[in-house]
Design an enzyme around this catalytic site. Structure first.
Site, PDB file in Angstrom:
ATOM      1  N   ASP A   1      -1.630   1.877   2.896  1.00  0.00           N
ATOM      2  CA  ASP A   1      -1.561   3.135   2.150  1.00  0.00           C
ATOM      3  C   ASP A   1      -2.825   3.962   2.351  1.00  0.00           C
ATOM      4  O   ASP A   1      -2.797   5.185   2.219  1.00  0.00           O
ATOM      5  CB  ASP A   1      -1.373   2.862   0.656  1.00  0.00           C
ATOM      6  CG  ASP A   1      -0.006   2.314   0.322  1.00  0.00           C
ATOM      7  OD1 ASP A   1       0.920   2.492   1.135  1.00  0.00           O
ATOM      8  OD2 ASP A   1       0.150   1.706  -0.752  1.00  0.00           O
TER       9      ASP A   1
ATOM     10  N   THR B   1       2.788  -3.509  -3.764  1.00  0.00           N
ATOM     11  CA  THR B   1       3.887  -2.585  -3.502  1.00  0.00           C
ATOM     12  C   THR B   1       3.374  -1.296  -2.875  1.00  0.00           C
ATOM     13  O   THR B   1       2.206  -0.938  -3.016  1.00  0.00           O
ATOM     14  CB  THR B   1       4.656  -2.235  -4.790  1.00  0.00           C
ATOM     15  OG1 THR B   1       3.793  -1.458  -5.652  1.00  0.00           O
ATOM     16  CG2 THR B   1       5.108  -3.489  -5.513  1.00  0.00           C
ATOM     17  N   SER B   2       4.272  -0.590  -2.214  1.00  0.00           N
ATOM     18  CA  SER B   2       3.929   0.697  -1.599  1.00  0.00           C
ATOM     19  C   SER B   2       5.122   1.642  -1.705  1.00  0.00           C
ATOM     20  O   SER B   2       6.270   1.217  -1.567  1.00  0.00           O
ATOM     21  CB  SER B   2       3.562   0.504  -0.125  1.00  0.00           C
ATOM     22  OG  SER B   2       3.400   1.761   0.525  1.00  0.00           O
ATOM     23  N   PRO B   3       4.867   2.936  -1.917  1.00  0.00           N
ATOM     24  CA  PRO B   3       5.942   3.927  -1.893  1.00  0.00           C
ATOM     25  C   PRO B   3       6.268   4.388  -0.473  1.00  0.00           C
ATOM     26  O   PRO B   3       7.202   5.164  -0.275  1.00  0.00           O
ATOM     27  CB  PRO B   3       5.366   5.078  -2.713  1.00  0.00           C
ATOM     28  CG  PRO B   3       3.905   5.034  -2.389  1.00  0.00           C
ATOM     29  CD  PRO B   3       3.572   3.568  -2.250  1.00  0.00           C
TER      30      PRO B   3
END
Length: 763
Positions: free
Chosen positions: A439, A323-325
């Site tokens: 990221d 996952t990534s923000p």
């Protein structure tokens, strides 16, 4: 974790540890976050005795209400040295702390049986990159030192998780590999975490009172994306069709409610999004987006008076691996404006220019605006869920159980889903590990999606073999991963990564918490949770003939001992970053699932009539680790100046949206971490008295330190306050206050001092 800097650990080897460390520090190492050690597989056959406490101490003479628990929440400061220490997360030797944007905390949640106080579970949420073997060891030792009252807390029932922030000081980890870019092990950084965690547990323990637990879920659609969708698509189409998204959008909330007055003591949530909103060029300490979410929720509850005094909000990670923000996706920062290549996240022939974009990426603030926004989105979703739980939630009821054991993952035999027997391997990292992620891109010519012959400069094969050339058996065990670092078999000067791994699951009624030592990818987490749920149902673990209660399963981590990533077998074969960073080979996930499901009977109302063997203890390196971080020698003010003296004062007036700035004669903040205190404050003149309205736990008040002369020992401190009237700030007169501590030249006790800015008006 782990993102760039591979050249380091690579350029090391048999030249001796000092040359090894020097080369690693010089060239950089891929992102840390992998621990692995080779130990004896001999298991102990006894478990430590537990001494029950008197339940009457909690006002209970017997409880017929299965939904009544003993509950406690607590919070304490764990902010380590905010300057001169490398950050833990991106593994960039150049990312060294220069100040503080937000303090870091340990949040403790205790659940117990009212009638049997020895039946307890402790879940810690630390604003750190992960849990750690040495940190957990220090916490457990500290609990023993607190005396008989705390003997009920031990290896079996204490879970130490991290929010996976990449913006906190490092140098506190047990194994050599993550110590390399942080120049070793720093006792001050380590003690801040351990001591704060203990204080949070102590406060939760002292707050224990009968109460109720309820669970609810909601979806948050705008706080995470999948950063490796190409690898995710390798999972079976039928399996993927069972899910709407390629990341989990579900947030699960556990609410702690006091039985006596009905007021809430805290909430604990699980939701997956990486702690990488703050970028790799940020040098201000913060809890990243999870820290923002917790801060906003706790401030809301305090200002509204909805919860009990000291309300604690824990925002734990879940299956965070892929996952990534950075929710706008990954783009080439080369002026083309094109999206990065889908298969290997490159731009042209390299990955350095491929970066994920947060929601406020156009703000050139090292990711701070995007970080706050992703944290705010989690807070908004959590608060809405919290309010809905008044009428729409599931009450928990039933026993409090837990199990914990250590297992040596270097050579395990486990059952494959197809029925065959397969094995794990000593830890190793693939070439794509060095490529980093969107990221935090890696260095040099490494690329993701790298199977077969590595598409990188052949010099890295030479460097790899200089460190340790993997055997043919090791290569075959890890295939199709091309091994870059055979970290699981390097033991000089001490172990680089862990082979001994924590296995732990907590049970609170029908809620089962998988305590994952690694970062499980989205699909890996789904499989693991589904396997636990299916096995628990088959065992009637949370139900009886009269009461059919299906299990509720969550996954929290990275916890206890950081073992990097856990990808599915299909994702592993793609060998993007997450697969290359899955330490123990293609069957790592199967091993975790096999062990945890086989031990679920220990969570039953009537568990097996025998102790679970604790397994081989991991090595603890806190007393033998290197430390090349320089100590503070002394502080001196410039000639004709004194500590705390104003150098650049504030302007007379400011408006909402302005930044108030003042500079002071400073001293090194490593002299005193001011735990449970502050380096900075904003004061408001109200009714003739100065009242503190901000401190350095607030996001909008920034503390920055800079050395002006190393030989003379002089330094400056800049305080910056980003003014906003949106949070109810009153107009009027204000001032900034700086709190410092100086170490005298020639020795002597550290002495505190203060500095105060001029008065300014907020219009």
């Amino acid at each position: 974790m782990a993102r760039s800097h591979i050249a380091a650990a690579l350029a090391v080897a048999s030249l001796g540890i000092f040359i090894t460390l020097h080369l690693i520090l010089q060239f950089g190492l891929p992102n840390l976050g992998l621990f692995h050690s080779q130990q004896s597989s001999t298991e102990a056959t006894t478990a430590p005795d537990q001494v029950p406490l008197d339940p009457s101490a909690f006002g209970s003479d017997g409880n017929d209400d299965e939904s009544l628990y003993l509950l406690g929440t607590g919070k304490a400061d764990i902010t380590g040295p905010v300057v001169e220490i490398n950050f833990m997360g991106y593994a960039d030797p150049n990312q060294v702390g220069s100040g503080l944007r937000q303090r870091l905390y340990s949040r403790a949640f205790i659940v117990g049986n009212v009638d049997k106080p020895e039946e307890r579970a402790v879940y810690l949420v630390l604003d750190t990159q992960s849990g750690d073997t040495a940190v957990r060891h220090g916490i457990l030792q500290g609990l023993e030192d607190l005396g008989r009252e705390y003997i009920i807390y031990g290896k079996g029932n204490v879970a130490v998780t991290g929010t996976h922030s990449h913006s906190g000081p490092g140098a506190w980890l047990n194994y050599l590999l993550p110590q390399i870019t942080s120049k070793g092990f720093d006792r001050q950084s380590y003690n801040a975490i351990v001591d704060g965690a203990l204080l949070s547990i102590k406060r939760a323990h002292e707050a224990l009172a009968p109460g109720y637990l309820t669970v609810a879920e909601t979806q948050i659609h705008d706080a995470n994306v999948n950063r490796s969708p190409y690898a995710y698509l390798a999972n079976p189409e039928k399996e993927r069709a069972g899910y709407q998204y390629d990341v989990d959008k579900m947030m699960t909330m556990l609410k702690f409610q006091n039985a006596e007055d009905g007021r809430d003591m805290g909430v604990l949530t699980w939701f997956p999004t990486h702690g990488t909103s703050m970028l790799g060029n940020n040098t201000l300490v913060s809890g990243d987006n999870k820290g923002v979410a917790a801060m906003l929720f706790e401030k809301d509850m305090k200002s509204s008076g909805e919860g009990k005094k000291g309300f604690v909000a824990g925002f734990s990670q879940a299956n965070v691996g892929d996952t990534s923000p950075n929710v706008l996706g990954a783009y080439c920062e080369d002026g083309s404006g094109e999206k990065c290549n889908f298969e290997d996240s490159t731009c042209g022939n390299g990955n350095k220019m491929c970066h994920g974009r947060g929601p406020m990426f156009r703000q050139k603030d090292q990711g701070a605006s995007s970080c706050f926004e992703i944290g705010r989105r989690q807070y908004v979703g959590a608060k809405a869920l919290y309010l809905s739980m008044i009428t729409n939630s599931i009450p928990l009821k039933g026993p409090v159980r837990s199990f914990h054991t250590y297992r040596d993952f270097s050579n395990m035999t486990v059952r494959h889903p197809n029925g065959s027997l397969v094995g794990t391997c000593p830890a190793a990292l693939g070439y794509s590990f060095a490529a980093g992620t969107t990221d935090g891109p890696g260095a040099f010519d490494f690329k993701q999606n790298n199977t077969g012959s590595p598409n990188a400069n052949p010099v890295w094969s030479v460097v790899r073999n200089f460190l340790r050339e993997p055997s043919e058996a090791q290569k075959a065990c890890h295939a199709p991963k091309p091994i870059l670092l055979d970290v699981g078999e390097i033991e000089r000067p001490y172990l680089w990564t862990p082979n001994i791994v924590d296995i732990q699951v907590l049970r609170l009624g029908q809620l089962l918490i998988i305590v994952s030592p690694g970062e499980a990818t989205t699909m890996a987490g789904r499989r693991w949770k589904e396997s636990i749920s299916h096995t628990a149902s088959a065992l009637s673990l949370t139900s009886s003939e009269d009461d059919k209660e299906p299990p509720i399963v969550v996954l929290g981590g990275p916890a206890n001992s950081y073992t990097h990533y856990i990808a599915t077998e299909e994702e592993y074969h793609i060998q993007r970053y997450e697969g290359a960073s899955t330490l123990y080979g293609p069957h790592t996930l199967n091993a975790y699932i096999n062990i945890t499901t086989s031990l679920l009977p220990y969570l039953h109302l009537d568990p097996p009539n025998k102790h679970l063997p604790p397994g081989p203890d991991p090595p603890i390196h806190t007393n033998i680790s290197f430390n090349f971080n320089r100590k503070v020698r002394f502080d001196r003010p410039p000639f004709f100046k004194k500590f705390g003296q104003i150098l650049t004062d504030v302007k007379p007036a400011y408006h909402s949206g302005d930044t108030v700035t003042a500079t002071f004669v400073g001293a090194n903040p490593r002299n005193n971490l001011r735990l449970e205190g502050t380096f900075a404050a904003v004061e408001h003149l109200s009714h003739g008295k100065w009242k503190r309205v901000r401190d350095d736990s607030d996001w909008d008040l920034i503390y920055q330190w800079r050395r002006t002369n190393t030989v003379l020992g002089t330094s400056e401190v800049e305080l910056s306050w980003e003014v906003s009237r949106d949070d109810g700030l009153e107009g009027g007169l204000y001032r900034l206050r700086y709190f410092g501590d100086q170490k005298p030249f020639g020795g002597g006790e550290v002495e505190g001092f203060e500095g105060v800015s001029g008065v300014f008006r907020i219009e």
